[in-house]
Design a protein around this motif. Structure first.
Motif, PDB file in Angstrom:
ATOM      1  N   GLY A  17       0.835  -1.195   0.000  1.00 50.05           N
ATOM      2  CA  GLY A  17       0.000   0.000   0.000  1.00 50.05           C
ATOM      3  C   GLY A  17       0.864   1.236   0.000  1.00 50.05           C
ATOM      4  N   ASP A  18       0.307   2.308  -0.484  1.00 49.59           N
ATOM      5  CA  ASP A  18       1.030   3.574  -0.549  1.00 49.59           C
ATOM      6  C   ASP A  18       0.502   4.481   0.557  1.00 49.59           C
ATOM      7  N   PHE A  19       1.273   4.603   1.628  1.00 47.93           N
ATOM      8  CA  PHE A  19       0.848   5.382   2.783  1.00 47.93           C
ATOM      9  C   PHE A  19       1.878   6.457   3.090  1.00 47.93           C
ATOM     10  N   ASN A  20       1.405   7.551   3.699  1.00 46.35           N
ATOM     11  CA  ASN A  20       2.364   8.549   4.136  1.00 46.35           C
ATOM     12  C   ASN A  20       3.173   7.949   5.291  1.00 46.35           C
ATOM     13  N   PRO A  21       4.366   8.480   5.562  1.00 45.39           N
ATOM     14  CA  PRO A  21       5.243   7.874   6.575  1.00 45.39           C
ATOM     15  C   PRO A  21       4.606   7.748   7.963  1.00 45.39           C
ATOM     16  N   MET A  22       3.822   8.718   8.375  1.00 46.34           N
ATOM     17  CA  MET A  22       3.199   8.662   9.698  1.00 46.34           C
ATOM     18  C   MET A  22       2.177   7.525   9.757  1.00 46.34           C
ATOM     19  N   MET A  23       1.347   7.425   8.734  1.00 45.92           N
ATOM     20  CA  MET A  23       0.346   6.357   8.667  1.00 45.92           C
ATOM     21  C   MET A  23       1.035   4.996   8.612  1.00 45.92           C
ATOM     22  N   ALA A  24       2.074   4.881   7.793  1.00 48.97           N
ATOM     23  CA  ALA A  24       2.800   3.620   7.659  1.00 48.97           C
ATOM     24  C   ALA A  24       3.368   3.173   9.002  1.00 48.97           C
ATOM     25  N   MET A  25       3.899   4.097   9.753  1.00 46.39           N
ATOM     26  CA  MET A  25       4.473   3.770  11.050  1.00 46.39           C
ATOM     27  C   MET A  25       3.392   3.247  12.011  1.00 46.39           C
ATOM     28  N   MET A  26       2.219   3.827  11.955  1.00 45.04           N
ATOM     29  CA  MET A  26       1.135   3.445  12.859  1.00 45.04           C
ATOM     30  C   MET A  26       0.533   2.079  12.506  1.00 45.04           C
ATOM     31  N   ILE A  27       0.439   1.770  11.229  1.00 44.49           N
ATOM     32  CA  ILE A  27      -0.285   0.552  10.827  1.00 44.49           C
ATOM     33  C   ILE A  27       0.608  -0.631  10.503  1.00 44.49           C
ATOM     34  N   LYS A  28       1.912  -0.425  10.404  1.00 45.38           N
ATOM     35  CA  LYS A  28       2.815  -1.511  10.000  1.00 45.38           C
ATOM     36  C   LYS A  28       2.698  -2.729  10.927  1.00 45.38           C
ATOM     37  N   GLY A  29       2.774  -2.530  12.231  1.00 45.18           N
ATOM     38  CA  GLY A  29       2.706  -3.639  13.191  1.00 45.18           C
ATOM     39  C   GLY A  29       1.389  -4.394  13.116  1.00 45.18           C
ATOM     40  N   PRO A  30       0.248  -3.680  13.232  1.00 44.23           N
ATOM     41  CA  PRO A  30      -1.039  -4.394  13.160  1.00 44.23           C
ATOM     42  C   PRO A  30      -1.270  -5.126  11.843  1.00 44.23           C
ATOM     43  N   ILE A  31      -0.849  -4.542  10.720  1.00 44.54           N
ATOM     44  CA  ILE A  31      -1.053  -5.202   9.427  1.00 44.54           C
ATOM     45  C   ILE A  31      -0.158  -6.432   9.310  1.00 44.54           C
ATOM     46  N   LYS A  32       1.086  -6.326   9.763  1.00 49.31           N
ATOM     47  CA  LYS A  32       1.991  -7.479   9.718  1.00 49.31           C
ATOM     48  C   LYS A  32       1.408  -8.629  10.545  1.00 49.31           C
ATOM     49  N   LYS A  33       0.909  -8.327  11.721  1.00 48.76           N
ATOM     50  CA  LYS A  33       0.309  -9.357  12.572  1.00 48.76           C
ATOM     51  C   LYS A  33      -0.936  -9.942  11.897  1.00 48.76           C
ATOM     52  N   PHE A  34      -1.732  -9.085  11.262  1.00 49.02           N
ATOM     53  CA  PHE A  34      -2.950  -9.517  10.585  1.00 49.02           C
ATOM     54  C   PHE A  34      -2.650 -10.499   9.456  1.00 49.02           C
ATOM     55  N   ILE A  35      -1.702 -10.174   8.577  1.00 50.68           N
ATOM     56  CA  ILE A  35      -1.421 -11.074   7.446  1.00 50.68           C
ATOM     57  C   ILE A  35      -0.757 -12.358   7.924  1.00 50.68           C
ATOM     58  N   GLU A  36       0.023 -12.287   9.008  1.00 49.34           N
ATOM     59  CA  GLU A  36       0.594 -13.509   9.571  1.00 49.34           C
ATOM     60  C   GLU A  36      -0.516 -14.419  10.110  1.00 49.34           C
ATOM     61  N   THR A  37      -1.511 -13.822  10.771  1.00 47.71           N
ATOM     62  CA  THR A  37      -2.639 -14.596  11.290  1.00 47.71           C
ATOM     63  C   THR A  37      -3.408 -15.254  10.150  1.00 47.71           C
ATOM     64  N   LEU A  38      -3.683 -14.493   9.083  1.00 42.72           N
ATOM     65  CA  LEU A  38      -4.390 -15.068   7.935  1.00 42.72           C
ATOM     66  C   LEU A  38      -3.614 -16.254   7.373  1.00 42.72           C
ATOM     67  N   ALA A  39      -2.321 -16.052   7.133  1.00 43.26           N
ATOM     68  CA  ALA A  39      -1.501 -17.097   6.508  1.00 43.26           C
ATOM     69  C   ALA A  39      -1.414 -18.336   7.377  1.00 43.26           C
ATOM     70  N   THR A  40      -1.164 -18.160   8.673  1.00 40.85           N
ATOM     71  CA  THR A  40      -0.983 -19.322   9.537  1.00 40.85           C
ATOM     72  C   THR A  40      -2.311 -20.036   9.824  1.00 40.85           C
ATOM     73  N   SER A  41      -3.430 -19.398   9.529  1.00 44.84           N
ATOM     74  CA  SER A  41      -4.744 -20.040   9.702  1.00 44.84           C
ATOM     75  C   SER A  41      -5.131 -20.929   8.526  1.00 44.84           C
ATOM     76  N   ILE A  42      -4.497 -20.721   7.386  1.00 47.31           N
ATOM     77  CA  ILE A  42      -4.866 -21.468   6.169  1.00 47.31           C
ATOM     78  C   ILE A  42      -4.748 -22.994   6.350  1.00 47.31           C
ATOM     79  N   PRO A  43      -3.627 -23.511   6.864  1.00 43.29           N
ATOM     80  CA  PRO A  43      -3.526 -24.988   6.964  1.00 43.29           C
ATOM     81  C   PRO A  43      -4.627 -25.618   7.827  1.00 43.29           C
ATOM     82  N   ASN A  44      -5.091 -24.916   8.832  1.00 43.32           N
ATOM     83  CA  ASN A  44      -6.112 -25.464   9.734  1.00 43.32           C
ATOM     84  C   ASN A  44      -7.526 -25.249   9.227  1.00 43.32           C
ATOM     85  N   SER A  45      -7.693 -24.429   8.198  1.00 41.80           N
ATOM     86  CA  SER A  45      -9.042 -24.063   7.726  1.00 41.80           C
ATOM     87  C   SER A  45      -9.494 -24.818   6.492  1.00 41.80           C
ATOM     88  N   ILE A  46      -8.543 -25.324   5.750  1.00 38.94           N
ATOM     89  CA  ILE A  46      -8.908 -26.006   4.493  1.00 38.94           C
ATOM     90  C   ILE A  46      -9.310 -27.441   4.774  1.00 38.94           C
TER      91      ILE A  46
END
Length: 131
Positions: free
Chosen positions: A102-131
């Motif tokens: 995503g294209d975010f301004n530096p302040m926004m990127a700093m605020m959302i980087k941690g939560p988004i990284k955790k979110f995509i990790e949760t999605l990915a690691t849930s795939i093997p148990n969901s299929i």
């Protein structure tokens, strides 16, 4: 801003994983525990919200069977994409990795980087148990 989930091994064929991810209703089973809302809006669009966060609407933008699914922001002020890459390991298993960009301004990127990284990790690691 570009973020990647860890590569996750799934004991399914790329076709099985692709078919699972292509059905957007299945994303509900991948969501983190702190999901407060999930609503399918159409065959290719869904809306979700995590506790304390604004609602996000994702729309299927591109599909390349059986290796790639691209979801993108559907409206709103922020443009971003979530790409699911599926690679065959052998006849009985595959690897899945999610990429967020995503294209975010530096302040926004700093605020959302941690939560988004955790979110995509949760999605990915849930795939093997969901299929």
């Amino acid at each position: 801003m570009n973020l990647e989930s860890p590569k996750v091994k799934v004991d399914k064929s790329p076709e099985d994983i692709f078919n699972f991810l292509e059905n957007i209703k299945n994303f509900e089973s991948l969501m983190p525990e702190n999901i407060s809302k999930f609503e399918v809006l159409s065959d290719d669009t869904f809306l979700f919200a995590l506790s304390g966060m604004p609602e996000i609407t994702l729309k299927k933008k591109e599909v390349t069977p059986p290796n790639k699914i691209v979801l993108g922001a559907a409206g709103g002020k922020i443009d971003f994409s979530l790409v699911g890459n599926i690679n065959k390991v052998d006849e009985a298993s595959s690897e899945v990795q999610l990429e967020f960009s995503g294209d975010f301004n530096p302040m926004m990127a700093m605020m959302i980087k941690g939560p988004i990284k955790k979110f995509i990790e949760t999605l990915a690691t849930s795939i093997p148990n969901s299929i």
